[in-house]
Design a protein around this motif. Structure first.
Motif, PDB file in Angstrom:
ATOM      1  N   ALA A  93      30.640  67.085  29.034  1.00 16.23           N
ATOM      2  CA  ALA A  93      31.206  65.729  28.986  1.00 16.23           C
ATOM      3  C   ALA A  93      32.647  65.684  28.484  1.00 16.23           C
ATOM      4  N   HIS A  94      33.015  66.608  27.609  1.00 18.96           N
ATOM      5  CA  HIS A  94      34.397  66.593  27.143  1.00 18.96           C
ATOM      6  C   HIS A  94      34.852  67.990  26.711  1.00 18.96           C
ATOM      7  N   ARG A  95      36.081  68.083  26.232  1.00 13.92           N
ATOM      8  CA  ARG A  95      36.662  69.328  25.723  1.00 13.92           C
ATOM      9  C   ARG A  95      36.617  70.453  26.773  1.00 13.92           C
ATOM     10  N   LEU A  96      36.253  71.678  26.374  1.00 15.78           N
ATOM     11  CA  LEU A  96      36.361  72.802  27.327  1.00 15.78           C
ATOM     12  C   LEU A  96      35.428  72.659  28.531  1.00 15.78           C
ATOM     13  N   HIS A 121      25.883  68.546  32.760  1.00 15.84           N
ATOM     14  CA  HIS A 121      24.854  68.392  31.725  1.00 15.84           C
ATOM     15  C   HIS A 121      25.514  67.858  30.447  1.00 15.84           C
ATOM     16  N   TYR A 122      24.819  66.965  29.745  1.00 18.60           N
ATOM     17  CA  TYR A 122      25.301  66.460  28.461  1.00 18.60           C
ATOM     18  C   TYR A 122      24.088  66.132  27.606  1.00 18.60           C
ATOM     19  N   ARG A 123      24.331  65.928  26.307  1.00 14.23           N
ATOM     20  CA  ARG A 123      23.237  65.530  25.406  1.00 14.23           C
ATOM     21  C   ARG A 123      23.440  64.086  24.968  1.00 14.23           C
ATOM     22  N   ASN A 124      24.481  63.805  24.174  1.00 13.11           N
ATOM     23  CA  ASN A 124      24.687  62.446  23.646  1.00 13.11           C
ATOM     24  C   ASN A 124      25.818  61.689  24.330  1.00 13.11           C
ATOM     25  N   SER A 125      26.757  62.431  24.964  1.00 12.55           N
ATOM     26  CA  SER A 125      28.007  61.810  25.430  1.00 12.55           C
ATOM     27  C   SER A 125      27.857  61.176  26.801  1.00 12.55           C
ATOM     28  N   ALA A 128      20.068  66.128  28.483  1.00 16.37           N
ATOM     29  CA  ALA A 128      18.995  66.894  27.826  1.00 16.37           C
ATOM     30  C   ALA A 128      19.486  67.491  26.524  1.00 16.37           C
ATOM     31  N   ASP A 129      18.622  67.465  25.530  1.00 16.13           N
ATOM     32  CA  ASP A 129      18.845  68.227  24.296  1.00 16.13           C
ATOM     33  C   ASP A 129      18.278  69.621  24.556  1.00 16.13           C
ATOM     34  N   LEU A 130      19.127  70.630  24.499  1.00 10.54           N
ATOM     35  CA  LEU A 130      18.685  71.997  24.831  1.00 10.54           C
ATOM     36  C   LEU A 130      17.967  72.599  23.631  1.00 10.54           C
ATOM     37  N   LYS A 131      16.832  72.040  23.301  1.00  7.47           N
ATOM     38  CA  LYS A 131      16.192  72.395  22.035  1.00  7.47           C
ATOM     39  C   LYS A 131      15.048  73.390  22.186  1.00  7.47           C
ATOM     40  N   ASN A 179      27.106  78.332  30.936  1.00  8.59           N
ATOM     41  CA  ASN A 179      26.485  78.005  29.646  1.00  8.59           C
ATOM     42  C   ASN A 179      27.582  77.747  28.614  1.00  8.59           C
ATOM     43  N   ASN A 180      27.938  76.472  28.490  1.00 12.03           N
ATOM     44  CA  ASN A 180      29.079  76.079  27.656  1.00 12.03           C
ATOM     45  C   ASN A 180      28.663  75.328  26.393  1.00 12.03           C
ATOM     46  N   ALA A 181      27.542  74.583  26.437  1.00 18.90           N
ATOM     47  CA  ALA A 181      27.129  73.749  25.286  1.00 18.90           C
ATOM     48  C   ALA A 181      26.976  74.608  24.040  1.00 18.90           C
ATOM     49  N   SER A 182      27.348  74.024  22.909  1.00 20.50           N
ATOM     50  CA  SER A 182      27.362  74.830  21.690  1.00 20.50           C
ATOM     51  C   SER A 182      27.296  73.957  20.449  1.00 20.50           C
ATOM     52  N   ASN A 184      28.666  82.847  30.462  1.00 26.44           N
ATOM     53  CA  ASN A 184      28.351  82.384  29.105  1.00 26.44           C
ATOM     54  C   ASN A 184      29.631  82.228  28.297  1.00 26.44           C
ATOM     55  N   MET A 185      29.743  81.112  27.604  1.00 27.75           N
ATOM     56  CA  MET A 185      30.914  80.905  26.747  1.00 27.75           C
ATOM     57  C   MET A 185      30.591  81.462  25.366  1.00 27.75           C
ATOM     58  N   ILE A 186      31.350  82.462  24.972  1.00 31.10           N
ATOM     59  CA  ILE A 186      31.094  83.084  23.657  1.00 31.10           C
ATOM     60  C   ILE A 186      32.232  82.662  22.720  1.00 31.10           C
ATOM     61  N   SER A 241      24.991  83.796  16.176  1.00 36.31           N
ATOM     62  CA  SER A 241      24.344  83.352  17.427  1.00 36.31           C
ATOM     63  C   SER A 241      25.211  83.709  18.635  1.00 36.31           C
ATOM     64  N   LYS A 242      26.517  83.656  18.472  1.00 34.54           N
ATOM     65  CA  LYS A 242      27.410  84.028  19.581  1.00 34.54           C
ATOM     66  C   LYS A 242      27.390  85.548  19.815  1.00 34.54           C
ATOM     67  N   GLU A 243      27.221  86.305  18.729  1.00 31.20           N
ATOM     68  CA  GLU A 243      27.060  87.755  18.903  1.00 31.20           C
ATOM     69  C   GLU A 243      25.797  88.036  19.714  1.00 31.20           C
ATOM     70  N   SER A 292      35.311  84.534  26.322  1.00 32.17           N
ATOM     71  CA  SER A 292      35.404  84.318  24.875  1.00 32.17           C
ATOM     72  C   SER A 292      36.739  83.654  24.541  1.00 32.17           C
ATOM     73  N   PRO A 293      36.721  82.335  24.352  1.00 33.22           N
ATOM     74  CA  PRO A 293      37.977  81.660  23.970  1.00 33.22           C
ATOM     75  C   PRO A 293      38.336  81.955  22.518  1.00 33.22           C
ATOM     76  N   GLY A 294      39.631  81.906  22.256  1.00 34.34           N
ATOM     77  CA  GLY A 294      40.100  82.002  20.870  1.00 34.34           C
ATOM     78  C   GLY A 294      40.558  80.636  20.414  1.00 34.34           C
ATOM     79  N   LEU A 295      41.801  80.583  19.914  1.00 30.71           N
ATOM     80  CA  LEU A 295      42.350  79.321  19.420  1.00 30.71           C
ATOM     81  C   LEU A 295      42.780  78.473  20.620  1.00 30.71           C
ATOM     82  N   ILE A 296      41.946  77.507  20.975  1.00 33.23           N
ATOM     83  CA  ILE A 296      42.255  76.663  22.135  1.00 33.23           C
ATOM     84  C   ILE A 296      42.379  75.197  21.695  1.00 33.23           C
ATOM     85  N   LEU A 297      41.274  74.615  21.239  1.00 37.92           N
ATOM     86  CA  LEU A 297      41.280  73.199  20.863  1.00 37.92           C
ATOM     87  C   LEU A 297      41.059  73.040  19.365  1.00 37.92           C
TER      88      LEU A 297
HETATM   89  N1  LIG Z   1      37.158  74.842  21.521  1.00 38.20           N
HETATM   90  C1  LIG Z   1      37.588  76.077  21.283  1.00 38.20           C
HETATM   91  O1  LIG Z   1      38.769  76.289  20.980  1.00 38.20           O
HETATM   92  C2  LIG Z   1      36.614  77.236  21.381  1.00 38.20           C
HETATM   93  C3  LIG Z   1      36.928  78.445  20.767  1.00 38.20           C
HETATM   94  C4  LIG Z   1      36.026  79.501  20.858  1.00 38.20           C
HETATM   95  C5  LIG Z   1      34.829  79.360  21.577  1.00 38.20           C
HETATM   96  N2  LIG Z   1      34.558  78.164  22.169  1.00 38.20           N
HETATM   97  C6  LIG Z   1      33.293  78.047  22.923  1.00 38.20           C
HETATM   98  O2  LIG Z   1      33.555  77.368  24.142  1.00 38.20           O
HETATM   99  C7  LIG Z   1      32.510  76.440  24.429  1.00 38.20           C
HETATM  100  C8  LIG Z   1      33.083  75.030  24.540  1.00 38.20           C
HETATM  101  O3  LIG Z   1      33.749  74.704  23.326  1.00 38.20           O
HETATM  102  P1  LIG Z   1      33.974  73.174  22.906  1.00 38.20           P
HETATM  103  O4  LIG Z   1      34.728  73.197  21.625  1.00 38.20           O
HETATM  104  O5  LIG Z   1      34.488  72.432  24.047  1.00 38.20           O
HETATM  105  O6  LIG Z   1      32.434  72.764  22.626  1.00 38.20           O
HETATM  106  P2  LIG Z   1      31.884  71.542  21.740  1.00 38.20           P
HETATM  107  O7  LIG Z   1      32.723  70.353  21.982  1.00 38.20           O
HETATM  108  O8  LIG Z   1      31.711  71.992  20.319  1.00 38.20           O
HETATM  109  O9  LIG Z   1      30.410  71.367  22.345  1.00 38.20           O
HETATM  110  C9  LIG Z   1      30.215  71.136  23.728  1.00 38.20           C
HETATM  111  C10 LIG Z   1      29.020  70.269  23.940  1.00 38.20           C
HETATM  112  O10 LIG Z   1      27.818  70.927  23.539  1.00 38.20           O
HETATM  113  C11 LIG Z   1      26.832  69.930  23.580  1.00 38.20           C
HETATM  114  N3  LIG Z   1      25.696  70.234  22.698  1.00 38.20           N
HETATM  115  C12 LIG Z   1      25.687  70.482  21.382  1.00 38.20           C
HETATM  116  N4  LIG Z   1      24.416  70.615  20.932  1.00 38.20           N
HETATM  117  C13 LIG Z   1      23.603  70.434  22.011  1.00 38.20           C
HETATM  118  C14 LIG Z   1      22.205  70.437  22.209  1.00 38.20           C
HETATM  119  N5  LIG Z   1      21.324  70.593  21.194  1.00 38.20           N
HETATM  120  N6  LIG Z   1      21.722  70.206  23.459  1.00 38.20           N
HETATM  121  C15 LIG Z   1      22.571  70.000  24.484  1.00 38.20           C
HETATM  122  N7  LIG Z   1      23.907  69.985  24.363  1.00 38.20           N
HETATM  123  C16 LIG Z   1      24.422  70.196  23.140  1.00 38.20           C
HETATM  124  C17 LIG Z   1      27.509  68.607  23.154  1.00 38.20           C
HETATM  125  O11 LIG Z   1      27.182  67.627  24.149  1.00 38.20           O
HETATM  126  P3  LIG Z   1      27.158  66.025  23.837  1.00 38.20           P
HETATM  127  O12 LIG Z   1      28.543  65.684  23.371  1.00 38.20           O
HETATM  128  O13 LIG Z   1      26.799  65.408  25.133  1.00 38.20           O
HETATM  129  O14 LIG Z   1      26.111  65.809  22.769  1.00 38.20           O
HETATM  130  C18 LIG Z   1      28.988  68.981  23.163  1.00 38.20           C
HETATM  131  O15 LIG Z   1      29.800  68.014  23.781  1.00 38.20           O
HETATM  132  C19 LIG Z   1      31.482  76.589  23.324  1.00 38.20           C
HETATM  133  O16 LIG Z   1      30.452  77.451  23.740  1.00 38.20           O
HETATM  134  C20 LIG Z   1      32.274  77.191  22.178  1.00 38.20           C
HETATM  135  O17 LIG Z   1      31.486  77.970  21.300  1.00 38.20           O
HETATM  136  C21 LIG Z   1      35.415  77.095  22.085  1.00 38.20           C
END
Ligand SMILES: NC(=O)c1ccc[n+]([C@@H]2O[C@H](COP(=O)([O-])OP(=O)(O)OC[C@H]3O[C@@H](n4cnc5c(N)ncnc54)[C@H](OP(=O)(O)O)[C@@H]3O)[C@@H](O)[C@H]2O)c1
Length: 246
Positions: A12-15, A33-37, A60-63, A87-90, A134-136, A153-155, A178-183
């Motif tokens: 739904a947002h961000r990466l 796919h989204y959970r709350n957004s 869906a909540d990926l629980k 697989n991006n949700a995290s 897979n997004m690590i 968990s990411k390892e 595997s992203p580093g410093l992005i957002l």
């Molecule tokens: N941002 C960075 O700079 C960065 C750096 C290193 C790695 N990464 C990796 O890149 C990926 C994307 O990063 P991001 O920062 O954009 O992610 P994020 O905003 O932290 O999370 C992405 C989405 O995951 C969903 N989520 C969380 N818990 C969930 C659950 N129980 N069931 C279903 N969905 C769930 C949420 O959806 P809803 O909003 O719909 O609830 C959230 O919008 C992630 O895997 C992260 O670990 C990002």
């Protein structure tokens, strides 16, 4: 790419949003796919359809395994055929190595490692010639004592990536980005990550487009599997220790 379909979890947002839009730009239909957004997912769905491709939303909540199976089955029900799973949700929370409780470890492992695992298994059963990304996180090569449940968990997801790459060969490819410093953290602006840029060999943060480029590269390849591409300006070379005493 044209006419293929991808599921992007947590899109739904961000990466996730950036990856979904980049795929739509090259003609890929998207299952968001989204959970709350919900409202962000809906505006993304409209934006994607304006690009001339199809888009479906799945909440869906990926629980657990059952909900993961449901996401894949619903996606195949809507789109009929799905070619890619991203697989991006995290979950990303601060939990120190010395105080993290079992529920913190469970929450991170369930969403960050086991959900991608169960989604991937069901996806492979439905499309034995699909591709998985897979997004690590670039920090898995270092240590993160401040977010130990997230980091471990990411390892685990990195090991899952390589295991499934081998298991699902020769029909499928399974890779990771595997992203580093992005957002910055949700709700913060870029000034909050300025001080971290000096730790990055390329001395700057990356953009969501850099991450999406790596995803597209891997989806375009037929002969790369079990790999992780670091999109981190070289940060993984430094083996950072966060919250440590060294
Ligand atoms: N941002 C960075 O700079 C960065 C750096 C290193 C790695 N990464 C990796 O890149 C990926 C994307 O990063 P991001 O920062 O954009 O992610 P994020 O905003 O932290 O999370 C992405 C989405 O995951 C969903 N989520 C969380 N818990 C969930 C659950 N129980 N069931 C279903 N969905 C769930 C949420 O959806 P809803 O909003 O719909 O609830 C959230 O919008 C992630 O895997 C992260 O670990 C990002």
């Amino acid at each position: 790419m044209l006419g293929k379909t991808a599921i992007v979890t947590g899109a739904a947002h961000r990466l996730g949003r950036g990856i979904a839009l980049a795929l739509a730009d090259v003609g890929v239909n998207i299952v968001v796919h989204y959970r709350n957004s919900d409202s962000d997912a809906e505006s993304l769905r409209r934006e994607i359809e304006e690009k001339g491709v199809q888009c479906w939303k799945i909440q869906a909540d990926l629980k657990d395994e059952k909900t993961c199976i449901g996401v894949i089955d619903d996606a195949f029900g809507d789109a009929k055929k799905v070619d890619f799973l991203i697989n991006n949700a995290s979950v990303y929370e601060s939990k120190d190595i010395m105080s993290a409780a079992l529920e913190d470890l469970e929450k991170n492992f369930v969403v960050n490692a086991w959900a991608p695992f169960f989604l991937s298994r069901r996806f492979a059963a439905k499309n034995p010639s699909g591709k998985i990304i897979n997004m690590i996180d670039a920090h898995i090569d270092g240590y993160d004592f401040e977010r130990f449940p997230y980091h471990s968990s990411k390892e685990a997801l990195e090991r899952i990536t390589r295991s499934l790459a081998l298991k699902f060969a020769p029909g499928m490819t399974v890779n990771a980005v595997s992203p580093g410093l992005i957002l910055p953290l949700e709700g913060k602006d870029y000034s909050s990550i300025k001080s971290k840029e000096k730790e990055v060999p390329l001395k700057r943060h990356g953009e969501p487009e850099n991450v999406a480029d790596a995803v597209l590269f891997l989806l375009n390849s037929d002969f790369i599997t079990g790999q992780t591409i670091y999109v981190d300006g070289g940060a993984h070379l430094v083996h950072m220790v966060r919250g440590g005493n060294t």
